[in-house]
Design an enzyme around this catalytic site. Structure first.
Site, mmCIF file in Angstrom:
data_model
loop_
_atom_site.group_PDB
_atom_site.id
_atom_site.type_symbol
_atom_site.label_atom_id
_atom_site.label_comp_id
_atom_site.label_asym_id
_atom_site.label_seq_id
_atom_site.Cartn_x
_atom_site.Cartn_y
_atom_site.Cartn_z
ATOM 1 N N LYS A 67 -3.066 3.545 13.889
ATOM 2 C CA LYS A 67 -2.816 2.096 13.893
ATOM 3 C C LYS A 67 -3.115 1.446 15.249
ATOM 4 O O LYS A 67 -2.466 0.477 15.644
ATOM 5 C CB LYS A 67 -1.370 1.801 13.483
ATOM 6 N N ASP A 91 9.985 6.162 5.908
ATOM 7 C CA ASP A 91 10.418 5.044 5.060
ATOM 8 C C ASP A 91 10.837 5.487 3.652
ATOM 9 O O ASP A 91 11.749 4.911 3.056
ATOM 10 C CB ASP A 91 9.337 3.964 4.993
#
Lengths: 131, 414
Positions: free
Chosen positions: B124, B159
């Site tokens: 990212k 997550d």
């Protein structure tokens, strides 16, 4: 037992040859079938099995989950001069996860192969060996 | 099921089946104030959560920061000092002692304990030096000490696990034992008996359980025997940066659904069947120009002339479109969305079957924009699961912000 099985195998191959090549054979010929005939018969049976397996593999690759000999039907429909409606219908078929496919994922034993072809192969081969 | 069983036996297979070190589920009556740190990319959040004991999680304070590009590309000290400052800001006004924090770090991490994990590789756009191959919890601890912030990092989570734990806390008694993310990407986790995790080298856990991060997006990527791939899926895979992997994820996550439809449109354009005007053609040439959010809007458009679709197309540069073309587009978008829901349901049905809960049922905590916003997704998914399992005892529970709240719940129960 081995001698008997050998005779049965030869006789099976003779019958196979008769059916395949429509040849007429006397009882004397049947008795004198040599190893070469057995080998030809075995190769013929093997070829049929291999061809069948290849066909099944081809059918299994159908992306829509349907067992058809034309897995690229949707692409072909698109490639031809079709209307928008026909093209969309073909696309929707491509993207549909059919109940057959869901069943396959749910339980591999519900795959048509296990419902039809495998029992057929087992029965036919059993007949072949002991016939 | 076979790939799951194989992944539990050894590493390096299509399904990673990663032990998360989460060994206990919450009961819903835990009462504590606890912090969650969520670094999902360039944005970070620090949340002060109050677990109020009745299955409710109250976010008392939320601090949001964008990590500046210069910090992302600096070094470990500067990066984690920035994070520590954000945590300190969230703690202003909290006088409680023994503060704990759950840390959700959405980068590839090799976890070695509940509160320890090594960053395998930056993604990212991050390149901060001295973080790769180091324990990110230890680096955060050092920064907290440097800044004089008194908090213990009690858990490192992803997550998916966070969503399951948040769902389990918020729905006590529902037997919530599966977590599912259906957003930009897709992943799932579930609770496994430790004796089934053959590759587990540690001691047996007290509960006899271990939450397993399946990393299910990679299902069938190696053998390609199960998933029904269309020519467009294969094209998308070939043009993607991670060609050959995450094939299951590519069929159903928000990152890719729009691109699948764009590829379909491009093919229809090339045959002069759809949006074939010159101006229209060029605007859809760019890969990923067709966002999955557009699909949701098109599928949800019930105006007589599909006016909303018309204006959406105009916004992305497709000036001219006929009603028939817009109807076709809606049909294609719907088909792609329905397939995504069906395939996601297949995965959950497999996990439920693996857990032996097909007959008794359980609940699944779900988070993510595709599940939440794509029209009909929930209904189609639920219906497909009922069809596969033969009953409707598996319930999907939308668990918003699982990545934030879940890390706090993990820290609270461990």
């Amino acid at each position: 037992l081995i001698k008997n099985l050998h005779f049965e195998a030869k006789y099976f191959c003779v019958l196979m040859s008769k059916h395949l090549f429509n040849t007429r054979m006397s009882s004397e010929t049947k008795k004198n079938v040599d190893l070469k005939t057995v080998a030809i018969g075995a190769v013929a049976v093997g070829a049929v099995v291999v061809a069948g397996a290849a066909l099944l593999r081809l059918l299994k690759k159908d992306q829509t989950g349907r067992r058809t000999t034309n897995p690229a039907a949707a692409e072909a429909a698109l490639a031809s001069n079709v209307s928008l409606h026909e093209a969309v219908t073909a696309l929707k078929n491509q993207f549909s996860v059919s109940p057959v496919k869901l069943d396959e994922i749910k339980n591999v034993r519900s795959h048509p192969f296990f419902q039809c072809e495998l029992p057929f192969l087992i029965v036919s081969n059993t007949i072949g060996v002991f016939g | 099921l076979a790939e799951m069983a194989a992944g539990l036996e050894k590493d390096g297979l299509a399904l990673k089946m990663i032990p998360t070190f989460v060994t206990r589920l919450p009961q819903g009556h835990e009462t504590v104030t606890i912090y969650a740190l969520d670094i999902g990319g360039s944005n970070l959040r620090v949340i002060r959560d109050r677990l109020s004991g009745n299955g409710k999680i109250v976010q008392e304070k939320v601090v949001k920061k964008t990590i500046p590009d210069a910090i992302q590309k600096s070094d470990a000290s500067q990066l984690f000092d920035f994070v520590a400052d954000a945590i300190a800001e969230a703690m202003i006004g909290d006088d409680t002692k023994d503060k704990s924090l759950g840390f959700t770090f959405s980068f590839p991490v090799s976890q070695t304990a509940l509160a320890s994990g090594t960053l395998i590789k930056w993604t990212k756009g991050f390149t901060a030096a001295g973080v790769e191959n180091n324990d990110v919890v230890a680096l955060l601890d050092k920064a907290l000490k440097r800044k004089g912030v008194d908090v213990t990092v009690a858990a490192l989570a992803n997550d998916t696990t966070g969503t399951m734990m948040a769902g389990a806390y918020q729905s006590p008694g529902s037997d919530c034992c599966i977590g599912l993310i259906l957003g930009t990407g897709s992943n799932a986790c579930y609770v496994e008996k430790i004796e089934n995790v053959k590759k587990w080298k540690g001691d047996p856990t007290a509960s006899g359980l271990m939450a397993i991060n399946i990393e299910w997006g990679n299902f069938d990527s190696e053998k390609r025997q199960v998933l029904p791939l269309t020519e467009f899926d294969k094209m998308l895979d070939k043009q993607s940066p991670n060609y050959g992997s995450q094939i299951y994820e590519k069929l159903m996550s928000g990152m890719y659904l729009g691109e699948i439809v764009r590829l379909v449109i491009k093919q229809l354009q090339s045959r002069n069947l759809l949006l074939s005007g010159t101006a229209s053609s060029q605007s859809l040439d760019r890969p990923y120009a067709f966002d999955t959010a557009f699909l949701s809007q098109i599928v949800a458009d019930n105006t007589p002339d599909l006016q909303e679709t018309l204006s959406l197309l105009r916004n992305i540069g497709v000036v001219n479109s006929t009603l028939a073309e817009r109807q076709a587009l809606k049909e294609i978008a719907t088909a792609v969305g329905v397939r995504a829901a069906q395939l996601a349901a297949v995965g959950i049905a497999a996990v439920v079957t693996k857990m032996g809960k097909g007959a008794t049922g359980c609940s699944v905590a779900v988070d993510g924009s595709v599940y939440e916003h794509f029209p009909g997704f929930r209904v189609n998914m639920q219906a497909t699961m009922a069809k596969i399992l033969g009953n409707d005892k598996v319930k999907m529970v939308l668990t918003k912000d699982g990545s934030g709240n879940g890390a706090a719940v993990i820290a609270a129960v461990h």
